[in-house]
Each structure stands twice: as structure tokens, then as C-alpha cells.
Design a protein around this motif. Sequence first.
Motif, PDB file in Angstrom:
ATOM      1  N   VAL A 631      44.282  59.312  45.920  1.00  0.00           N
ATOM      2  CA  VAL A 631      45.733  59.089  45.996  1.00  0.00           C
ATOM      3  C   VAL A 631      46.023  57.669  46.482  1.00  0.00           C
ATOM      4  N   ALA A 632      45.329  57.262  47.562  1.00  0.00           N
ATOM      5  CA  ALA A 632      45.511  55.902  48.069  1.00  0.00           C
ATOM      6  C   ALA A 632      45.090  54.873  47.029  1.00  0.00           C
ATOM      7  N   HIS A 633      44.009  55.164  46.309  1.00  0.00           N
ATOM      8  CA  HIS A 633      43.551  54.241  45.269  1.00  0.00           C
ATOM      9  C   HIS A 633      44.598  54.079  44.171  1.00  0.00           C
ATOM     10  N   GLY A 634      45.272  55.176  43.811  1.00  0.00           N
ATOM     11  CA  GLY A 634      46.305  55.093  42.788  1.00  0.00           C
ATOM     12  C   GLY A 634      47.444  54.169  43.183  1.00  0.00           C
ATOM     13  N   PHE A 635      47.911  54.271  44.423  1.00  0.00           N
ATOM     14  CA  PHE A 635      48.996  53.403  44.884  1.00  0.00           C
ATOM     15  C   PHE A 635      48.511  51.969  45.122  1.00  0.00           C
ATOM     16  N   PHE A 636      47.333  51.851  45.709  1.00  0.00           N
ATOM     17  CA  PHE A 636      46.837  50.512  46.016  1.00  0.00           C
ATOM     18  C   PHE A 636      46.402  49.753  44.766  1.00  0.00           C
ATOM     19  N   SER A 637      46.052  50.487  43.690  1.00  0.00           N
ATOM     20  CA  SER A 637      45.699  49.806  42.446  1.00  0.00           C
ATOM     21  C   SER A 637      46.889  49.046  41.879  1.00  0.00           C
ATOM     22  N   VAL A 638      48.090  49.596  42.080  1.00  0.00           N
ATOM     23  CA  VAL A 638      49.306  48.868  41.678  1.00  0.00           C
ATOM     24  C   VAL A 638      49.422  47.592  42.489  1.00  0.00           C
ATOM     25  N   TYR A 639      49.134  47.715  43.762  1.00  0.00           N
ATOM     26  CA  TYR A 639      49.239  46.551  44.639  1.00  0.00           C
ATOM     27  C   TYR A 639      48.197  45.492  44.264  1.00  0.00           C
ATOM     28  N   ALA A 640      46.972  45.958  43.949  1.00  0.00           N
ATOM     29  CA  ALA A 640      45.917  45.018  43.561  1.00  0.00           C
ATOM     30  C   ALA A 640      46.277  44.304  42.268  1.00  0.00           C
ATOM     31  N   MET A 641      46.865  45.036  41.325  1.00  0.00           N
ATOM     32  CA  MET A 641      47.289  44.414  40.070  1.00  0.00           C
ATOM     33  C   MET A 641      48.397  43.410  40.323  1.00  0.00           C
ATOM     34  N   CYS A 642      49.263  43.727  41.252  1.00  0.00           N
ATOM     35  CA  CYS A 642      50.343  42.800  41.609  1.00  0.00           C
ATOM     36  C   CYS A 642      49.775  41.505  42.180  1.00  0.00           C
ATOM     37  N   VAL A 643      48.820  41.624  43.103  1.00  0.00           N
ATOM     38  CA  VAL A 643      48.233  40.435  43.718  1.00  0.00           C
ATOM     39  C   VAL A 643      47.488  39.606  42.682  1.00  0.00           C
ATOM     40  N   ASP A 644      46.710  40.267  41.804  1.00  0.00           N
ATOM     41  CA  ASP A 644      45.977  39.537  40.768  1.00  0.00           C
ATOM     42  C   ASP A 644      46.918  38.807  39.820  1.00  0.00           C
ATOM     43  N   THR A 645      48.010  39.476  39.453  1.00  0.00           N
ATOM     44  CA  THR A 645      48.984  38.843  38.547  1.00  0.00           C
ATOM     45  C   THR A 645      49.646  37.645  39.208  1.00  0.00           C
ATOM     46  N   LEU A 646      50.083  37.822  40.456  1.00  0.00           N
ATOM     47  CA  LEU A 646      50.739  36.714  41.160  1.00  0.00           C
ATOM     48  C   LEU A 646      49.773  35.552  41.362  1.00  0.00           C
ATOM     49  N   PHE A 647      48.512  35.873  41.618  1.00  0.00           N
ATOM     50  CA  PHE A 647      47.541  34.804  41.816  1.00  0.00           C
ATOM     51  C   PHE A 647      47.323  34.008  40.535  1.00  0.00           C
ATOM     52  N   LEU A 648      47.200  34.704  39.396  1.00  0.00           N
ATOM     53  CA  LEU A 648      47.016  34.015  38.126  1.00  0.00           C
ATOM     54  C   LEU A 648      48.261  33.189  37.776  1.00  0.00           C
ATOM     55  N   CYS A 649      49.440  33.774  38.029  1.00  0.00           N
ATOM     56  CA  CYS A 649      50.683  33.025  37.802  1.00  0.00           C
ATOM     57  C   CYS A 649      50.761  31.807  38.717  1.00  0.00           C
ATOM     58  N   PHE A 650      50.296  31.998  39.945  1.00  0.00           N
ATOM     59  CA  PHE A 650      50.309  30.911  40.917  1.00  0.00           C
ATOM     60  C   PHE A 650      49.419  29.749  40.457  1.00  0.00           C
ATOM     61  N   CYS A 651      48.201  30.077  39.968  1.00  0.00           N
ATOM     62  CA  CYS A 651      47.300  29.033  39.460  1.00  0.00           C
ATOM     63  C   CYS A 651      47.901  28.338  38.240  1.00  0.00           C
ATOM     64  N   GLU A 652      48.523  29.102  37.368  1.00  0.00           N
ATOM     65  CA  GLU A 652      49.154  28.527  36.180  1.00  0.00           C
ATOM     66  C   GLU A 652      50.339  27.655  36.575  1.00  0.00           C
ATOM     67  N   ASP A 653      51.062  28.098  37.606  1.00  0.00           N
ATOM     68  CA  ASP A 653      52.220  27.340  38.086  1.00  0.00           C
ATOM     69  C   ASP A 653      51.779  25.979  38.619  1.00  0.00           C
ATOM     70  N   LEU A 654      50.665  25.942  39.352  1.00  0.00           N
ATOM     71  CA  LEU A 654      50.175  24.687  39.906  1.00  0.00           C
ATOM     72  C   LEU A 654      49.747  23.710  38.810  1.00  0.00           C
ATOM     73  N   GLU A 655      49.201  24.232  37.712  1.00  0.00           N
ATOM     74  CA  GLU A 655      48.725  23.352  36.640  1.00  0.00           C
ATOM     75  C   GLU A 655      49.863  22.889  35.726  1.00  0.00           C
ATOM     76  N   ARG A 656      50.852  23.720  35.534  1.00  0.00           N
ATOM     77  CA  ARG A 656      51.934  23.391  34.599  1.00  0.00           C
ATOM     78  C   ARG A 656      53.044  22.566  35.246  1.00  0.00           C
ATOM     79  N   ASN A 657      53.223  22.744  36.551  1.00  0.00           N
ATOM     80  CA  ASN A 657      54.350  22.111  37.231  1.00  0.00           C
ATOM     81  C   ASN A 657      53.863  21.241  38.385  1.00  0.00           C
ATOM     82  N   ASP A 658      54.743  20.331  38.801  1.00  0.00           N
ATOM     83  CA  ASP A 658      54.394  19.422  39.893  1.00  0.00           C
ATOM     84  C   ASP A 658      55.437  19.384  40.993  1.00  0.00           C
ATOM     85  N   GLY A 659      56.436  20.264  40.922  1.00  0.00           N
ATOM     86  CA  GLY A 659      57.462  20.298  41.956  1.00  0.00           C
ATOM     87  C   GLY A 659      58.596  19.333  41.736  1.00  0.00           C
ATOM     88  N   SER A 660      58.586  18.613  40.610  1.00  0.00           N
ATOM     89  CA  SER A 660      59.673  17.679  40.328  1.00  0.00           C
ATOM     90  C   SER A 660      60.890  18.431  39.786  1.00  0.00           C
TER      91      SER A 660
END
Length: 685
Positions: A631-660
Amino acid sequence: RHCTDVVCCVIFIVVILGYIALGVVAWVHGDPRKVIYPTDSYGQFCGQKDTPNENKTILFYFNILKCASPVVLINLQCPTTQLCVSKCPDRFATYIDVQASYRYKPEQWNYFRQFCKPGFNNPRKSVAQVLRDEDCPSMIIPSRPFLKRCFPDFSTKNGVLTVANQTTFRDGRGKMRNVTDLREAANGINNVLDARSVGMKIFEDYAISWYWILIGLFIAMVVSLLFLVLLRFTAGVLFWIFIFGVIGIIGYGIWHCYWEYHHLKGTPGSDLTVYDIGFQTDFRVYLQLRQTWLAFMIILCVVEVIIILMLIFLRNRIRIAIALLKEGSRAIGYIMSTLFYPIVTFVLIAICISYWAVTAVFLATSGEPVYKVMANQTLCKYANLTCDPETFNRTNVTKLCPGAQCTFAFYGGESLYHKYIFIFQLANAFVFLWLVNFAIALGQCTLAGAFASYYWAYRKPADIPLWPLFSSFGRAIRYHTGSLAFGALILAIVQLIRVILEYLDHKLKGTQNSFTRFLLCCLKCCFWCLERFLKFINRNAYIMIAIYGKNFCTSAKDAFFLLMRNVVRVAVLDKVTDFLLFLGKILVAGGVGVLAFFFFTQRIPVFAQEAPTLNYYWVPLLTVIIGSYLVAHGFFSVYAMCVDTLFLCFCEDLERNDGSTAKPYFMSASLHRILGKKELSPKKA
């Protein structure tokens, strides 16, 4: 957006239609009664309603000495006549003795006759002809039914193997036999009977405690939900509480083991070793040994030391991971519906498992009865050849091989369908793996699309689209079914190869060829590593598909090189996050498990009267612990997917943008502070 991997999508749909057709054909030809009911030598089911065998539910073997082991009795055909009977014999008797006394003891003949072929009632027929034609068994042995088959009633008396308190018996052919002649079958049967006894007690425990098990799983669900809700506001504090909670629970376990170890000191029999008492079906016996608690204490101490050392060396990285988890909890807080999506994945996988299991059973029970010649003479050239029971007595086989019979062997056939049953079973397993992996891929892509819509919203939460989860699910189905099926196909092929390798390894365990065993071991290791790597690539490829909508190969390539360019961040943020979430699962399962332990052992005074009386308290306890972890794995798997997605978006954000002003960052202010990035132009409110 446009449709991706269309060819694979078309193939996937065609395969699903073919899979449905395979199931229909299997259901038409299959007959599950062949699994439920045992079959006699005439191909008739024992205990089937509206048949002559309706009241004869048990299968009886004429000469069980010909059956090497219970495996032969249950799975294959034992080379002796088999009849359906209403009850198993309860005494020793031989046909010779019964025939000699039938005139002045007719009740013995009437009892013995029920184990002869139906309709046989000629005690005047010579013994040699009766045994040659197998009209009656040469002997009957006290037996008891198990798996709807009569097995000898084995028992041990003072360490000696006996049947009905006897160690010898007459085999009806003029020889005295020892019970040890059945030792190979006896050992297997006794193990099976012990397993049956344990199984019945476990079933009783489940029947009594199922209500409390559900309550325990509900508590685990509430604790998991509460954890995810609170994580949005107190991620750091809550996780450090969780970490020290795990340490505390393990510490309590160490203390409890030491207390039990010290408490048993001086108790008679407590200094015996596990090796001394051997295997026992009542596992409570092991808890009376000091060695058991000492082993538990050592294991828990090692685990405790490992966790503490990991926390000391990873303390700075844990602080970074906690900040990312806060961002993930904030995203889930805005898209709460994602917490319940694992239910959809669970239902889809349950449907796949059910369809596969039913189809496999119907395929395995497809075919018509196949009869083969069973000859007493080893040199009979017609032995094991197929025959027709209706015309068998008019052939020359009975003349050339006296005593030969045409008996039921198995279910099969000579048609094209029956020849390729094994291929159909492989196809059933392969499509099952493909569908299960597709269901998992659909869930990952759907969740990734929902969380990506949060990250790439410039003003959070104002720019988050309406119903992001449903919109992401619709995009995945409409545009990317082919890409998801492609990724699932690659993984299914590797998994099928692993299944085949495991099968070959099981079949070749007895071989003495060291090179073959070494080669199989290497192949199993390589394909295990390949499967793990593909799961990692597929997961990140689905995230890129959800973000950009490209095909599978392009998304997998982009995700792989993006991760390689940020490999240090992957190790620091992603894996530490996985470790912390794993600690959360352990704490939820451990906390609920401790509560269940005190409840089922009646150590909570308030609920002492409510706790059920069980044969094995560890049955519901393990069920609650494993269920809570899932049961905990089912709920936490959503959280893990969220963190992985945000991390990949974060890396892409750093490469595509410069804060300007022209290329502003989409990351939140908290992630800015983590990496020390400064926005050149502030975000609009």
C-alpha cells in the motif's frame, strides 16, 4: 502533438485482437474440470454430477507400488489401473484371501469388490486371470484421501515408518513386502500431507482474522496518505522523524531480541540449535530457542549500523533531496488526483493476470482423451502406443500381449491446434508480459505528463491546466499508445528470455556439465542487468514522451544523454530520494506491523478480548506487513515518479534557459536556492 510509433500501435492492436481470439479458442476447446476432477483409466471424471461416478469422488490406484512418487500420481499417469471410488480402503486385504473365504465370509468379498472394475462380480475366476486382466487389485492398503486420490495412510511409530501400525504386508502375489518399499512415495506424501495440515490451519487463520487484516491495511493507507499530505509542509522534519523512527523501531527490535534471549536463559531445551530440532511446521517452536533470538539480534544490529553509517556519509545529500521532495509534495498538493491513479494501474494488471491465468488453464485442459496400451510385459511392442478402447478387444494386441489394456493416458489430440498448444502457451505468456508492461508504462507516462504540466507552468498554480491528470491520460492514449507499446515490447522480450532461461536452469539442475551451468548463470545475470537498465531507460523515455511528444527511440536517446550530462545530480538527487522513500515504506510497514504484532498476540489490554485465537499469529501478521508495504509502495511510487519527472524537467530547464527575460527559468524559488541560481528577471506574480 502527433501520433508516434504508429506501426507499433497497429501491431499492438492486432496482437490484442489475436490474444482475444486465442482466449476464445482456448475456452471452446478447454475443460477446467480436468483440473478439478481426477480422471480414471476410462477417461471419466470422478465426482462429476449426472454421471455414474457422481458419488465416487476419489481416485483409487490398483497397485500403488508401481507409482514412484506423488509427483507421478498427481501430474502424470501411474502405470496401473485407476478407478473412481466413494471411499478409500481402511484395511489390509489381498484378493487371494478374499477369494478363498468369499463363501463363508461374503461381507469381505462385498467390501473388496467395490475396489474392482465396475460390474465385476465373479469370485470364481482364477486369481491368475483376475490379476492378468486387472479386474481387481491384488491388494488394498489402508489409505486416506488427499487431492481426491487415495494415498497410503503413512505414520511413524517410535521413528519407524508404518501403515496402520504395521511395518509389513502381503502384496497379494505371494510376497511379504516392507512398508519401506514405499519410502520414496512415503517421504513425498508425508511432506505433502504436512503441507496440507499447515495450509488448512493457515486458511482457518485467514477466515478468522480477515476483518482485522483489512483494518490494518486501511490504517497503512491512512498513514501513507497522511505522510504525503504532511510532506508538503514539513518534508525535512517529517523525514528526519521517519529516519530516526526506523532507527528506533530497529533498536526496539534489538532490545526485544535481547530480552527474549536473556529471558530464555536456563529454560529447558532453549539451548538447542535449529539444526538439532530440524524442520518444524509449528514455527513457534523456533521462538523457544535462544539461538533464534540471537540470530535475529545480530541481523538487526548489522542493519542498524549500516543505516547509521549511510546517514552519516549522506547527510548533506539528504538535505538536497529533502528540498526536491518538498517541491514534489507541492506538485502533488496541486494535483491530488494523482495519488489514486495507482488504483487504475492495479485494476489493469489484475485484468491481465486474470485473463492470462484463465487462458493458461483452458489451454492446458484442451484436447480429447488419449488412450494408450498398458502392458504388463516389458517386451510388448505395442506398449505406450495409442489405442481405441471400443475396438481394442477385437485387435491382436491382447493375444500378443496377454493382460494388455487400453487405458486413459492424458488429454491431447492430433489436430493442428493441439500440436501447437505449447506455442500458444508461450504466446499467452509473452502477450501477458507485454500488456502488463504497457499498463505500467501508461501509468508512468500519465503521471509524468501531469507533473510536467506543473513544472512548466510559469506561474504556479495559476498556469497549471485544468484536470492535468485526465488531460495527460488522454494524450498518452490518443497520441502515444504506439510508443508506450514499443517500450513495453522491448521489456517483454527480455523478460520472456529470462523466463526461458529460468526454465532451462530448472531442467538442467541435475546435469554435471559445469560449463553449461556457468553459461546459464552468466546469461541470467546479463539479462537481469539488461532488464534493470531497460526499465530505467523506459521510465525516463516516458517522461520525455509526456513532455515533448516525440517517438520512443528519440525520447529514450534524449533522456539518456540528458541524464549522462547530469550524472552527478542523478546520483545525488534521484537515488537519495529513492532511499528516503524506501525508508518511508519500511516505517509504515514496520509501524503497522508492530501494532499488528501486539494485537494478534493479545498484548494490548484494551483489545485483548477482541483479538482472535489463531493457530499461527504470524499468518495475519505477515499479511499485514507485506500488504502495508505494498500500500505504501503504491502511494510512494506516485511520489517517486513526481520527483523523477521534476528532476528531468529541472535538468532540461537548466540547459534550455538561462534566467534572462527571453529565457526565464521555470523552476520554483526553492530549487533556485538549492543550486545557487539567480533569476536575471523576476517572475511575474
